[in-house]
Design a protein around this motif. Structure first.
Motif, PDB file in Angstrom:
ATOM      1  N   MET A 133       0.830  -1.206   0.000  1.00 50.14           N
ATOM      2  CA  MET A 133       0.000   0.000   0.000  1.00 50.14           C
ATOM      3  C   MET A 133       0.862   1.253   0.000  1.00 50.14           C
ATOM      4  O   MET A 133       0.558   2.240  -0.681  1.00 50.14           O
ATOM      5  N   ALA A 134       1.939   1.230   0.768  1.00 48.73           N
ATOM      6  CA  ALA A 134       2.859   2.372   0.779  1.00 48.73           C
ATOM      7  C   ALA A 134       3.486   2.568  -0.592  1.00 48.73           C
ATOM      8  O   ALA A 134       3.626   3.700  -1.075  1.00 48.73           O
ATOM      9  N   PHE A 135       3.854   1.470  -1.233  1.00 49.12           N
ATOM     10  CA  PHE A 135       4.425   1.549  -2.582  1.00 49.12           C
ATOM     11  C   PHE A 135       3.404   2.088  -3.572  1.00 49.12           C
ATOM     12  O   PHE A 135       3.734   2.900  -4.445  1.00 49.12           O
ATOM     13  N   ALA A 136       2.149   1.651  -3.437  1.00 49.36           N
ATOM     14  CA  ALA A 136       1.096   2.137  -4.327  1.00 49.36           C
ATOM     15  C   ALA A 136       0.899   3.645  -4.170  1.00 49.36           C
ATOM     16  O   ALA A 136       0.607   4.348  -5.139  1.00 49.36           O
ATOM     17  N   ALA A 137       1.058   4.146  -2.948  1.00 48.98           N
ATOM     18  CA  ALA A 137       0.872   5.578  -2.703  1.00 48.98           C
ATOM     19  C   ALA A 137       1.967   6.424  -3.326  1.00 48.98           C
ATOM     20  O   ALA A 137       1.785   7.627  -3.510  1.00 48.98           O
ATOM     21  N   THR A 138       3.092   5.799  -3.657  1.00 44.33           N
ATOM     22  CA  THR A 138       4.195   6.538  -4.266  1.00 44.33           C
ATOM     23  C   THR A 138       4.302   6.297  -5.771  1.00 44.33           C
ATOM     24  O   THR A 138       5.160   6.887  -6.423  1.00 44.33           O
ATOM     25  N   THR A 139       3.440   5.423  -6.311  1.00 46.78           N
ATOM     26  CA  THR A 139       3.507   5.066  -7.724  1.00 46.78           C
ATOM     27  C   THR A 139       2.820   6.128  -8.565  1.00 46.78           C
ATOM     28  O   THR A 139       1.666   6.470  -8.326  1.00 46.78           O
ATOM     29  N   LYS A 140       3.502   6.622  -9.574  1.00 47.74           N
ATOM     30  CA  LYS A 140       2.956   7.654 -10.448  1.00 47.74           C
ATOM     31  C   LYS A 140       2.529   7.094 -11.807  1.00 47.74           C
ATOM     32  O   LYS A 140       1.779   7.732 -12.536  1.00 47.74           O
ATOM     33  N   GLY A 141       3.017   5.923 -12.167  1.00 44.88           N
ATOM     34  CA  GLY A 141       2.720   5.349 -13.474  1.00 44.88           C
ATOM     35  C   GLY A 141       1.391   4.624 -13.503  1.00 44.88           C
ATOM     36  O   GLY A 141       0.490   4.881 -12.695  1.00 44.88           O
ATOM     37  N   ASP A 142       1.281   3.670 -14.436  1.00 44.77           N
ATOM     38  CA  ASP A 142       0.031   2.947 -14.648  1.00 44.77           C
ATOM     39  C   ASP A 142      -0.056   1.637 -13.885  1.00 44.77           C
ATOM     40  O   ASP A 142      -0.952   0.830 -14.137  1.00 44.77           O
ATOM     41  N   GLY A 143       0.876   1.388 -12.986  1.00 49.07           N
ATOM     42  CA  GLY A 143       0.783   0.214 -12.132  1.00 49.07           C
ATOM     43  C   GLY A 143       1.399  -1.044 -12.692  1.00 49.07           C
ATOM     44  O   GLY A 143       1.159  -2.139 -12.166  1.00 49.07           O
ATOM     45  N   HIS A 144       2.233  -0.916 -13.749  1.00 46.21           N
ATOM     46  CA  HIS A 144       2.874  -2.107 -14.298  1.00 46.21           C
ATOM     47  C   HIS A 144       3.838  -2.735 -13.297  1.00 46.21           C
ATOM     48  O   HIS A 144       4.152  -3.932 -13.405  1.00 46.21           O
ATOM     49  N   ALA A 145       4.305  -1.949 -12.347  1.00 51.25           N
ATOM     50  CA  ALA A 145       5.243  -2.488 -11.359  1.00 51.25           C
ATOM     51  C   ALA A 145       4.602  -3.570 -10.505  1.00 51.25           C
ATOM     52  O   ALA A 145       5.300  -4.459 -10.002  1.00 51.25           O
ATOM     53  N   PHE A 146       3.287  -3.538 -10.350  1.00 52.50           N
ATOM     54  CA  PHE A 146       2.636  -4.546  -9.514  1.00 52.50           C
ATOM     55  C   PHE A 146       2.646  -5.923 -10.172  1.00 52.50           C
ATOM     56  O   PHE A 146       2.632  -6.938  -9.489  1.00 52.50           O
ATOM     57  N   ALA A 147       2.671  -5.949 -11.498  1.00 53.65           N
ATOM     58  CA  ALA A 147       2.829  -7.226 -12.190  1.00 53.65           C
ATOM     59  C   ALA A 147       4.203  -7.818 -11.888  1.00 53.65           C
ATOM     60  O   ALA A 147       4.337  -9.037 -11.693  1.00 53.65           O
ATOM     61  N   ALA A 148       5.216  -6.957 -11.801  1.00 54.20           N
ATOM     62  CA  ALA A 148       6.556  -7.416 -11.450  1.00 54.20           C
ATOM     63  C   ALA A 148       6.606  -7.912 -10.008  1.00 54.20           C
ATOM     64  O   ALA A 148       7.288  -8.900  -9.701  1.00 54.20           O
ATOM     65  N   VAL A 149       5.890  -7.227  -9.117  1.00 51.43           N
ATOM     66  CA  VAL A 149       5.843  -7.671  -7.722  1.00 51.43           C
ATOM     67  C   VAL A 149       5.255  -9.079  -7.629  1.00 51.43           C
ATOM     68  O   VAL A 149       5.783  -9.955  -6.922  1.00 51.43           O
ATOM     69  N   ASN A 150       4.182  -9.321  -8.343  1.00 49.28           N
ATOM     70  CA  ASN A 150       3.566 -10.646  -8.325  1.00 49.28           C
ATOM     71  C   ASN A 150       4.468 -11.691  -8.970  1.00 49.28           C
ATOM     72  O   ASN A 150       4.564 -12.822  -8.479  1.00 49.28           O
ATOM     73  N   ARG A 151       5.118 -11.320 -10.052  1.00 48.62           N
ATOM     74  CA  ARG A 151       5.924 -12.288 -10.798  1.00 48.62           C
ATOM     75  C   ARG A 151       7.230 -12.610 -10.107  1.00 48.62           C
ATOM     76  O   ARG A 151       7.662 -13.782 -10.100  1.00 48.62           O
ATOM     77  N   PHE A 152       7.881 -11.602  -9.524  1.00 47.64           N
ATOM     78  CA  PHE A 152       9.226 -11.798  -9.001  1.00 47.64           C
ATOM     79  C   PHE A 152       9.301 -11.838  -7.473  1.00 47.64           C
ATOM     80  O   PHE A 152      10.377 -12.102  -6.935  1.00 47.64           O
ATOM     81  N   VAL A 153       8.177 -11.571  -6.795  1.00 48.25           N
ATOM     82  CA  VAL A 153       8.187 -11.633  -5.330  1.00 48.25           C
ATOM     83  C   VAL A 153       7.150 -12.626  -4.821  1.00 48.25           C
ATOM     84  O   VAL A 153       7.503 -13.598  -4.132  1.00 48.25           O
ATOM     85  N   VAL A 154       5.890 -12.410  -5.153  1.00 52.74           N
ATOM     86  CA  VAL A 154       4.830 -13.252  -4.603  1.00 52.74           C
ATOM     87  C   VAL A 154       4.931 -14.684  -5.104  1.00 52.74           C
ATOM     88  O   VAL A 154       4.876 -15.642  -4.319  1.00 52.74           O
ATOM     89  N   MET A 155       5.076 -14.876  -6.416  1.00 54.59           N
ATOM     90  CA  MET A 155       5.127 -16.225  -6.963  1.00 54.59           C
ATOM     91  C   MET A 155       6.342 -17.012  -6.481  1.00 54.59           C
ATOM     92  O   MET A 155       6.200 -18.172  -6.061  1.00 54.59           O
ATOM     93  N   PRO A 156       7.564 -16.439  -6.500  1.00 57.85           N
ATOM     94  CA  PRO A 156       8.691 -17.196  -5.941  1.00 57.85           C
ATOM     95  C   PRO A 156       8.510 -17.534  -4.459  1.00 57.85           C
ATOM     96  O   PRO A 156       8.896 -18.625  -4.020  1.00 57.85           O
TER      97      PRO A 156
END
Length: 274
Positions: free
Chosen positions: A176-199
């Protein structure tokens, strides 16, 4: 025209909403939306861990014989606690990512709330409470289904849900803190799921013990919040959980929750107070 001019002008009342009253007002608004559109978010409301249990615990688990790897337990009982923990983390991260960013960027309802007596910090707390309630709903559904298919072997399973909810909430706050600082379209959350949550889901002890991993990658599993949640959940469900390791696991999860809470409130304030 005279009547219009004679109407009293709206003035600020100076009323300050009590912290938990402000939180409950926001949660009430979320609940009002959810009860009308719950079918659209049924998967993220609790079905995901149940489907994962059916696939891995029942489907794949039917091919795994009880042995030293599972502590002599059926594979369904071995993975039932950890699938709930990993499933709630997945739900928590998903709800803490794009939906929170949407409140700033697309729906922009956070700006309306921040213009009211509700402070940005109270808004952050309310969003965390709402995500936690979603996790409670998912865990209750999971506990019922797992009981029906015989996935629990002791009364300690009742403690699995609180542990899983704590782990999910602890992971939600920094996202949530990261989301509050995100200015783009949220593509970084796909990376979070792919490279953090899934592993984390695959290699943090959900389906097999961490000591089966190569020595060089084990520390990556040990520092993940999922591993700490898995150890607690499996320990209370199957027995064998020792006091001081349990205290250590809880300290990590609570510490992450508090850190994310402080950071998230600060990030919400920085973005909403202009």
């Amino acid at each position: 025209m005279t009547a219009t001019l004679d109407q009293p002008t709206a003035v600020a009342t100076g009323v300050v909403v009590r912290p938990w009253r402000a939180v409950l007002l926001r949660v009430e608004g979320q609940w009002t939306w959810y009860r009308r559109h719950w079918t659209a978010s049924l998967l993220s409301s609790g079905l995901q861990p149940v489907l994962f249990l059916a696939a891995m615990g029942i489907g794949f688990g039917s091919q795994v014989r009880p042995g030293p790897l599972t502590g002599g337990m059926p594979y369904l009982a071995y993975v039932a606690p950890t699938i709930l923990v990993s499933g709630l983390i997945t739900i928590a991260v998903a709800e803490a990512g794009l939906p929170v960013l949407s409140g700033f960027k697309w729906k922009q309802d956070y700006w309306a709330v921040a213009s009211s007596p509700v402070t940005p910090g109270q808004l952050f707390t309310a969003e965390l409470v709402w995500i936690t309630l979603r996790l409670v709903l998912g865990s209750v559904l999971y506990l019922v289904v797992t009981t029906l298919v015989g996935g629990w072997t002791s009364a300690g399973a009742l403690l699995v849900a609180p542990i899983a909810i704590l782990t999910g909430a602890a992971c939600a706050t920094p996202v949530m803190a990261f989301a509050a600082t995100t200015k783009g379209d949220g593509h970084a959350f796909a990376a979070v799921n792919r490279f953090v949550v899934m592993p984390m889901t695959l290699f943090a002890g959900t389906f097999f013990p961490v000591d089966r991993l190569p020595v060089v990658v084990r520390p990556l599993a040990w520092i993940s919040p999922l591993w700490h949640g898995n150890e607690l959940a499996r320990g209370v469900a199957l027995g064998g959980l020792r006091l001081w390791p349990a205290v250590g696991h809880l300290a990590v999860l609570v510490g992450l929750l508090v850190f994310g809470l402080v950071l998230g409130r600060r990030c919400f304030r920085r973005r909403l107070v202009v």
